[in-house]
Design a protein around this motif. Structure first.
Motif, short mmCIF file in Angstrom:
data_model
loop_
_atom_site.label_atom_id
_atom_site.label_comp_id
_atom_site.label_asym_id
_atom_site.label_seq_id
_atom_site.Cartn_x
_atom_site.Cartn_y
_atom_site.Cartn_z
N UNK A 67 0.87 -1.19 0.00
CA UNK A 67 0.00 0.00 0.00
C UNK A 67 0.90 1.23 0.00
N UNK A 68 0.70 2.13 -0.96
CA UNK A 68 1.63 3.24 -1.19
C UNK A 68 1.15 4.59 -0.67
N UNK A 69 -0.14 4.70 -0.30
CA UNK A 69 -0.67 6.01 0.10
C UNK A 69 -1.98 5.82 0.86
N UNK A 70 -2.32 6.82 1.68
CA UNK A 70 -3.61 6.79 2.38
C UNK A 70 -4.04 8.22 2.68
N UNK A 71 -5.35 8.40 2.87
CA UNK A 71 -5.89 9.74 3.13
C UNK A 71 -7.24 9.59 3.82
N UNK A 72 -7.59 10.62 4.62
CA UNK A 72 -8.88 10.67 5.30
C UNK A 72 -9.85 11.57 4.54
N UNK A 73 -11.14 11.22 4.64
CA UNK A 73 -12.18 12.12 4.15
C UNK A 73 -12.26 13.32 5.09
N UNK A 74 -12.82 14.41 4.59
CA UNK A 74 -12.85 15.65 5.38
C UNK A 74 -13.74 15.54 6.61
N UNK A 75 -14.73 14.62 6.56
CA UNK A 75 -15.59 14.45 7.74
C UNK A 75 -15.05 13.40 8.70
N UNK A 76 -13.90 12.81 8.36
CA UNK A 76 -13.26 11.85 9.26
C UNK A 76 -13.94 10.49 9.34
N UNK A 77 -14.84 10.17 8.39
CA UNK A 77 -15.56 8.90 8.46
C UNK A 77 -14.96 7.82 7.56
N UNK A 78 -14.04 8.19 6.66
CA UNK A 78 -13.54 7.24 5.69
C UNK A 78 -12.02 7.37 5.52
N UNK A 79 -11.36 6.23 5.27
CA UNK A 79 -9.95 6.21 4.91
C UNK A 79 -9.83 5.56 3.54
N UNK A 80 -9.15 6.23 2.62
CA UNK A 80 -8.91 5.69 1.28
C UNK A 80 -7.42 5.42 1.12
N UNK A 81 -7.10 4.45 0.25
CA UNK A 81 -5.69 4.08 0.05
C UNK A 81 -5.49 3.58 -1.37
N UNK A 82 -4.24 3.63 -1.81
CA UNK A 82 -3.88 3.12 -3.14
C UNK A 82 -2.65 2.24 -3.02
N UNK A 83 -2.46 1.37 -4.01
CA UNK A 83 -1.34 0.45 -3.89
C UNK A 83 -0.80 -0.08 -5.19
#
Length: 339
Positions: A67-83
């Protein structure tokens, strides 16, 4: 070292149950003290940081490759990632559900939530297939695609400013009012390969770091461009030789707009770009720092230690500990000095 033990030299706290391989990116939720980290062990992990600095593992999900990257949604309910598996994935923190939200033809190196405040979530992904794609989470296919000049190496967004840095030292700047047409495409002000990019809190420019121990301060408004400058950092002089280290991460403090740089030399340094001065350097923490992040109110600073895979697999002797440390931010670290 036991988990959550202090680093005696720095007073910083270690996270509980750290990843088993190098961390590619750390990211704090903007709304609460939840920390996410993507790792070369294929996992994305999420911890809750308690008020006393201890941490509790909350959730994890997997890619079918590093997994090369991750980020949070602005409302703090979701984490997204790429790989490396060419997929963008997401976890809903409330339900624990994971889903695939993006697809590229090569590894996804960068991921960010890019929507304006209080808008429905839009995720941007940039990959080694030289593509930037925008995804509305309610749809299967991308709502916009952009051909990049080269493979994506770094990306940051502070709506309406989105900056993608690619191979061959190209930098593509977007105004999110017109997200599929570049506002400008320029060469990096630095002579060597880009490692990281971070948007200013005032959204009027960005800081860019290279493998050659330099940071460039760039503005997007034509009237401010003459304020641009670059400076050297993370260089160690030993006798007649100078050791130059990669700037792996730049993170802006959400309150003061000052920033931290971190490097393979094992140090992180706080800077005030407007006064062009160093605020507070920190001693060598014992290994390369790969990624950094401030929490939502700027009171905590997370930094990931581990082997820098950009050095090639042959250099990994297994002697470098993979972990994440938490640093309690002081005014001395981040507050601009009065002129």
């Amino acid at each position: 070292m036991d988990p959550n033990q202090f680093n005696q030299a720095t007073g910083d706290m270690e996270i509980s149950q750290p990843p088993t391989d190098s961390v590619s990116e750390v990211a704090f939720s903007p709304k609460a003290n939840f920390l996410a980290a993507s790792s070369w062990d294929n996992e994305v992990r999420i911890w809750e940081i308690q008020n006393n600095g201890t941490s509790v593992g909350k959730a994890a999900f997997s890619h079918q490759g590093p997994a090369l990257c991750c980020a949070w949604s602005q409302d703090g309910t979701k984490v997204a990632s790429g790989g490396i598996d060419k997929a963008g994935r997401m976890m809903d923190i409330g339900t624990g559900q994971t889903s695939q939200i993006a697809q590229h033809d090569a590894a996804i190196r960068c991921i960010k939530f890019v929507e304006a405040e209080n808008a429905s979530p839009i995720v941007a992904t940039a990959g080694w297939d030289k593509m930037l794609k925008y995804w509305d989470l309610r749809q299967q296919s991308p709502i916009g695609t952009v051909n990049l000049p080269e493979r994506a190496y770094a990306m940051d967004c502070n709506n309406p400013l989105l900056v993608v840095a690619t191979a061959e030292r190209k930098v593509v700047v977007f105004d999110m009012a017109n997200p599929t047409t570049p506002f400008e495409t320029v060469d990096s002000p630095l002579k060597w390969q880009t490692r990281t990019v971070s948007c200013f809190t005032k959204k009027d420019g960005y800081a860019i770091g290279s493998i050659e121990g330099r940071v460039g301060i760039q503005y997007v408004d034509q009237k401010q461009k003459e304020k641009a400058f670059s400076f050297k950092c993370h260089r160690v002089n030993k006798g007649l030789e100078a050791y130059v280290h990669s700037v792996n991460s730049i993170s802006h403090h959400p309150g003061y707009g000052t920033f931290a740089t971190a490097s393979n030399d094992g140090s992180f340094i706080f800077w005030d770009k407007d006064a062009r001065q160093k605020l507070n350097p920190h001693p060598d923490v014992g290994g390369p720092i790969l990624s950094t992040a401030f929490n939502g109110d700027g009171s905590l600073f997370a930094y990931a230690l581990g082997y820098d895979w950009a050095q090639g697999y042959k250099g990994n002797t297994g002697s470098i500990k993979n972990t994440i440390m938490l640093h309690a931010v002081t005014e001395q670290d981040v507050k601009p000095k009065s002129k």
